[in-house]
Motif scaffolding. Structure first.
Motif, PDB file in Angstrom:
ATOM      1  N   ASN A 268       1.875   4.662  -8.933  1.00 14.61           N
ATOM      2  CA  ASN A 268       1.105   3.681  -9.701  1.00 14.61           C
ATOM      3  C   ASN A 268       1.534   2.271  -9.315  1.00 14.61           C
ATOM      4  O   ASN A 268       2.532   2.074  -8.618  1.00 14.61           O
ATOM      5  CB  ASN A 268       1.215   3.907 -11.217  1.00 14.61           C
ATOM      6  N   PHE A 269       0.772   1.310  -9.795  1.00 14.71           N
ATOM      7  CA  PHE A 269       0.966  -0.069  -9.362  1.00 14.71           C
ATOM      8  C   PHE A 269       2.230  -0.693  -9.957  1.00 14.71           C
ATOM      9  O   PHE A 269       2.903  -1.484  -9.304  1.00 14.71           O
ATOM     10  CB  PHE A 269      -0.260  -0.915  -9.738  1.00 14.71           C
ATOM     11  N   SER A 270       2.553  -0.356 -11.205  1.00 15.32           N
ATOM     12  CA  SER A 270       3.715  -0.992 -11.838  1.00 15.32           C
ATOM     13  C   SER A 270       5.015  -0.579 -11.159  1.00 15.32           C
ATOM     14  O   SER A 270       5.883  -1.422 -10.886  1.00 15.32           O
ATOM     15  CB  SER A 270       3.759  -0.655 -13.334  1.00 15.32           C
ATOM     16  N   ARG A 271       5.182   0.730 -10.860  1.00 16.87           N
ATOM     17  CA  ARG A 271       6.401   1.173 -10.179  1.00 16.87           C
ATOM     18  C   ARG A 271       6.441   0.654  -8.747  1.00 16.87           C
ATOM     19  O   ARG A 271       7.512   0.328  -8.223  1.00 16.87           O
ATOM     20  CB  ARG A 271       6.495   2.698 -10.203  1.00 16.87           C
ATOM     21  N   ALA A 272       5.287   0.565  -8.110  1.00 18.58           N
ATOM     22  CA  ALA A 272       5.233   0.034  -6.749  1.00 18.58           C
ATOM     23  C   ALA A 272       5.646  -1.443  -6.732  1.00 18.58           C
ATOM     24  O   ALA A 272       6.375  -1.885  -5.837  1.00 18.58           O
ATOM     25  CB  ALA A 272       3.828   0.190  -6.179  1.00 18.58           C
ATOM     26  N   ALA A 273       5.172  -2.202  -7.722  1.00 20.50           N
ATOM     27  CA  ALA A 273       5.533  -3.622  -7.790  1.00 20.50           C
ATOM     28  C   ALA A 273       7.034  -3.784  -7.982  1.00 20.50           C
ATOM     29  O   ALA A 273       7.668  -4.638  -7.352  1.00 20.50           O
ATOM     30  CB  ALA A 273       4.769  -4.298  -8.933  1.00 20.50           C
ATOM     31  N   ALA A 274       7.628  -2.951  -8.849  1.00 19.46           N
ATOM     32  CA  ALA A 274       9.072  -3.024  -9.071  1.00 19.46           C
ATOM     33  C   ALA A 274       9.829  -2.687  -7.792  1.00 19.46           C
ATOM     34  O   ALA A 274      10.838  -3.324  -7.462  1.00 19.46           O
ATOM     35  CB  ALA A 274       9.476  -2.070 -10.199  1.00 19.46           C
ATOM     36  N   ASN A 275       9.353  -1.691  -7.057  1.00 11.86           N
ATOM     37  CA  ASN A 275       9.987  -1.311  -5.797  1.00 11.86           C
ATOM     38  C   ASN A 275       9.914  -2.434  -4.769  1.00 11.86           C
ATOM     39  O   ASN A 275      10.859  -2.645  -3.995  1.00 11.86           O
ATOM     40  CB  ASN A 275       9.317  -0.051  -5.244  1.00 11.86           C
ATOM     41  N   CYS A 276       8.794  -3.172  -4.758  1.00  9.95           N
ATOM     42  CA  CYS A 276       8.619  -4.276  -3.802  1.00  9.95           C
ATOM     43  C   CYS A 276       9.203  -5.592  -4.317  1.00  9.95           C
ATOM     44  O   CYS A 276       9.163  -6.610  -3.609  1.00  9.95           O
ATOM     45  CB  CYS A 276       7.127  -4.468  -3.494  1.00  9.95           C
TER      46      CYS A 276
ATOM     47  N   PHE B 185       0.830  -1.210   0.000  1.00 10.04           N
ATOM     48  CA  PHE B 185       0.000   0.000   0.000  1.00 10.04           C
ATOM     49  C   PHE B 185       0.866   1.262   0.000  1.00 10.04           C
ATOM     50  O   PHE B 185       0.658   2.175  -0.814  1.00 10.04           O
ATOM     51  CB  PHE B 185      -0.918  -0.025   1.226  1.00 10.04           C
ATOM     52  N   LEU B 186       1.837   1.316   0.881  1.00 11.33           N
ATOM     53  CA  LEU B 186       2.699   2.501   0.956  1.00 11.33           C
ATOM     54  C   LEU B 186       3.531   2.667  -0.311  1.00 11.33           C
ATOM     55  O   LEU B 186       3.819   3.801  -0.728  1.00 11.33           O
ATOM     56  CB  LEU B 186       3.616   2.401   2.179  1.00 11.33           C
ATOM     57  N   ALA B 187       3.923   1.576  -0.929  1.00  9.22           N
ATOM     58  CA  ALA B 187       4.688   1.668  -2.177  1.00  9.22           C
ATOM     59  C   ALA B 187       3.847   2.307  -3.277  1.00  9.22           C
ATOM     60  O   ALA B 187       4.346   3.133  -4.058  1.00  9.22           O
ATOM     61  CB  ALA B 187       5.168   0.279  -2.611  1.00  9.22           C
ATOM     62  N   VAL B 188       2.562   1.950  -3.354  1.00 14.27           N
ATOM     63  CA  VAL B 188       1.682   2.563  -4.346  1.00 14.27           C
ATOM     64  C   VAL B 188       1.528   4.057  -4.050  1.00 14.27           C
ATOM     65  O   VAL B 188       1.569   4.902  -4.960  1.00 14.27           O
ATOM     66  CB  VAL B 188       0.303   1.863  -4.364  1.00 14.27           C
ATOM     67  N   VAL B 189       1.359   4.397  -2.779  1.00 15.34           N
ATOM     68  CA  VAL B 189       1.235   5.814  -2.389  1.00 15.34           C
ATOM     69  C   VAL B 189       2.481   6.582  -2.802  1.00 15.34           C
ATOM     70  O   VAL B 189       2.403   7.681  -3.381  1.00 15.34           O
ATOM     71  CB  VAL B 189       1.000   5.938  -0.875  1.00 15.34           C
ATOM     72  N   ASP B 190       3.653   6.033  -2.515  1.00 20.68           N
ATOM     73  CA  ASP B 190       4.907   6.745  -2.770  1.00 20.68           C
ATOM     74  C   ASP B 190       5.299   6.761  -4.240  1.00 20.68           C
ATOM     75  O   ASP B 190       5.921   7.726  -4.714  1.00 20.68           O
ATOM     76  CB  ASP B 190       6.031   6.114  -1.955  1.00 20.68           C
TER      77      ASP B 190
ATOM     78  N   VAL C 292       8.075  -7.575  -6.669  1.00 19.56           N
ATOM     79  CA  VAL C 292       7.042  -8.574  -6.936  1.00 19.56           C
ATOM     80  C   VAL C 292       6.416  -8.224  -8.283  1.00 19.56           C
ATOM     81  O   VAL C 292       6.623  -7.138  -8.829  1.00 19.56           O
ATOM     82  CB  VAL C 292       5.961  -8.612  -5.831  1.00 19.56           C
ATOM     83  N   SER C 293       5.652  -9.151  -8.829  1.00 17.80           N
ATOM     84  CA  SER C 293       4.949  -8.870 -10.074  1.00 17.80           C
ATOM     85  C   SER C 293       3.775  -7.933  -9.800  1.00 17.80           C
ATOM     86  O   SER C 293       3.264  -7.854  -8.675  1.00 17.80           O
ATOM     87  CB  SER C 293       4.445 -10.169 -10.708  1.00 17.80           C
ATOM     88  N   GLN C 294       3.341  -7.228 -10.851  1.00 20.67           N
ATOM     89  CA  GLN C 294       2.210  -6.319 -10.663  1.00 20.67           C
ATOM     90  C   GLN C 294       0.941  -7.074 -10.265  1.00 20.67           C
ATOM     91  O   GLN C 294       0.199  -6.600  -9.392  1.00 20.67           O
ATOM     92  CB  GLN C 294       1.968  -5.492 -11.930  1.00 20.67           C
ATOM     93  N   PRO C 295       0.646  -8.252 -10.865  1.00 20.56           N
ATOM     94  CA  PRO C 295      -0.546  -8.990 -10.398  1.00 20.56           C
ATOM     95  C   PRO C 295      -0.476  -9.350  -8.922  1.00 20.56           C
ATOM     96  O   PRO C 295      -1.489  -9.290  -8.216  1.00 20.56           O
ATOM     97  CB  PRO C 295      -0.545 -10.236 -11.286  1.00 20.56           C
ATOM     98  N   THR C 296       0.727  -9.715  -8.446  1.00 21.97           N
ATOM     99  CA  THR C 296       0.861 -10.053  -7.023  1.00 21.97           C
ATOM    100  C   THR C 296       0.541  -8.854  -6.148  1.00 21.97           C
ATOM    101  O   THR C 296      -0.174  -8.958  -5.144  1.00 21.97           O
ATOM    102  CB  THR C 296       2.284 -10.547  -6.735  1.00 21.97           C
ATOM    103  N   LEU C 297       1.079  -7.692  -6.534  1.00 24.86           N
ATOM    104  CA  LEU C 297       0.808  -6.477  -5.750  1.00 24.86           C
ATOM    105  C   LEU C 297      -0.670  -6.108  -5.822  1.00 24.86           C
ATOM    106  O   LEU C 297      -1.275  -5.744  -4.803  1.00 24.86           O
ATOM    107  CB  LEU C 297       1.682  -5.338  -6.258  1.00 24.86           C
TER     108      LEU C 297
END
Length: 288
Positions: A18-26, A10-15, A28-33
Motif C-alpha cells: 500500500n501507499f502509506s507503507r511504501a512512503a515510509a519505506n522511501c 513504484f517498486l516500494a508500493v509493489v513490495d 517521503v510523505s504519502q502525498p509525495t509518493l
C-alpha cells in the motif's frame, strides 16, 4: 526518460502492498509518493495500480513494468557497486548573520578556496533573530552572529557609527553629535539588529529626520549613502567601502560577533578546518 526515483516509489508500493507503507519505506510523505506514482502513470500513459481501501493491486501494465523496473534498479545497484568508493566530504552547515560586510565574507570564502579543504560548506543567511531558530531546529550546525556579553571568546567586537559619503562635510570628523545631523536625510536598514536602539537614540535627542529609503540589503544601503541620498547607522566594519563612519556622541552600543554551535553537532564539528578558517578570516578582517 524515466526517473529512477519514480521507479523506486513504484517498486516500494509493489513490495509493501500500500501507499502509506511504501512512503515510509522511501522516507517521503504519502502525498509525495502518490504524486510521483501519478506522474509515472502519466509518462507511461497507463494505469499501474488498482486501488481499493485495503491494498493496491497491479494492473497488467503494472505487472509488465514491475519486471522491467527490477532489472533497471538492479543495473543501477550494480553500477554503484562497481564505481570506485570515495569518502564523503564532511558537510558544514553554517548560519551567517546577513549584516556582516560582504567583502569580509568574500575574503573568508577565498581563503577556503585557496586552502582546498576536504570539507564542504553550506551557508544559510539570516537576520540575528533567525539564527537561534536555525540552530534549534538543526537546520545549521553552527552560526556566526551576535552573541551576548556572557559568551566567551567572541571573534570580534565592533561599535556602530554614522555612515556618510566621503564628500560629506562631516566625513573627516571622528565623532559627530546627533544634533549636527538633525537635518540630514536618513537611510533605514530595516534588517539591522540594532534598529530599535538606533531609533530610541535619535528620538530621545529630538532628532526625527526624513527617511529617504528603507532597505533590507547592506550593499544597497551603502550605494544609497555613496550616492548622497542620505546617511545611515552601520557597524564599524563597513568603513572604507566608499563611506566614512563617525562615532555618534553618547552612542556606546557595540555588537559582539561570535561562533555558536548546535549542541548535537559539537562532536562532529570538532577539528572542522573550514569552520576555523572561516572564523579566523572574519576575525582578521575586523582587526584591519
Amino acid at each position: 526518460m524515466l526517473d529512477r526515483t519514480l521507479l523506486r516509489y513504484f517498486l516500494a508500493v509493489v513490495d509493501r502492498g500500500n501507499f502509506s507503507r511504501a512512503a515510509a519505506n522511501c522516507r517521503v510523505s504519502q502525498p509525495t509518493l502518490s504524486i510521483g506514482i501519478a506522474k509515472l502513470e502519466r509518462m507511461l500513459g497507463e494505469t499501474l495500480f488498482i486501488r481499493n481501501s485495503r491494498r493496491v493491486e497491479l494492473t497488467a501494465a503494472g505487472v509488465r513494468l514491475s519486471a522491467q523496473a527490477r532489472r533497471i534498479e538492479a543495473a543501477f545497484l550494480e553500477a554503484e557497486t562497481a564505481a570506485p568508493a570515495e569518502a564523503p566530504k564532511k558537510l558544514i552547515r553554517l548560519g551567517l548573520l546577513s549584516t556582516l560586510p560582504s567583502s569580509w565574507v568574500e575574503r573568508a570564502l577565498a581563503a577556503l578556496r585557496d586552502s582546498a579543504l576536504s570539507e564542504r560548506l553550506e551557508i544559510v543567511e539570516g537576520r540575528q533573530s533567525d539564527l537561534p531558530a536555525l540552530l534549534g531546529r538543526g537546520r545549521v550546525d553552527a552560526a556566526i552572529g551576535v552573541v551576548d556579553g556572557a559568551a566567551r571568546d567572541p571573534l570580534f567586537v565592533e561599535d556602530y557609527g554614522l555612515a556618510m559619503p566621503l564628500s560629506h562635510p562631516l566625513a573627516h570628523r571622528p565623532e559627530v553629535a546627533p544634533e549636527e545631523v538633525a537635518a540630514e536625510t536618513m537611510i533605514v536598514r530595516r534588517h539591522c539588529e540594532a534598529l530599535a536602539e538606533t531609533s530610541r537614540y535619535f528620538t530621545a535627542r529630538g532628532v526625527r529626520p526624513f527617511m529617504a529609503a528603507r532597505t533590507t540589503h547592506d550593499d544597497r544601503a551603502l550605494a544609497y549613502v555613496r550616492a548622497g541620498l542620505g546617511v545611515t547607522v552601520l557597524p564599524r566594519g563597513f568603513q572604507g567601502e566608499g563611506v566614512a563612519v563617525a562615532t555618534l556622541t553618547g552612542w556606546g552600543l557595540t555588537r559582539r560577533i561570535g561562533l555558536m554551535i548546535e549542541p548535537d553537532s559539537r562532536a562532529r564539528l570538532a577539528g572542522a578546518e573550514t569552520l576555523q578558517l572561516f572564523s579566523d578570516s572574519l576575525k582578521a578582517s575586523a582587526a584591519r
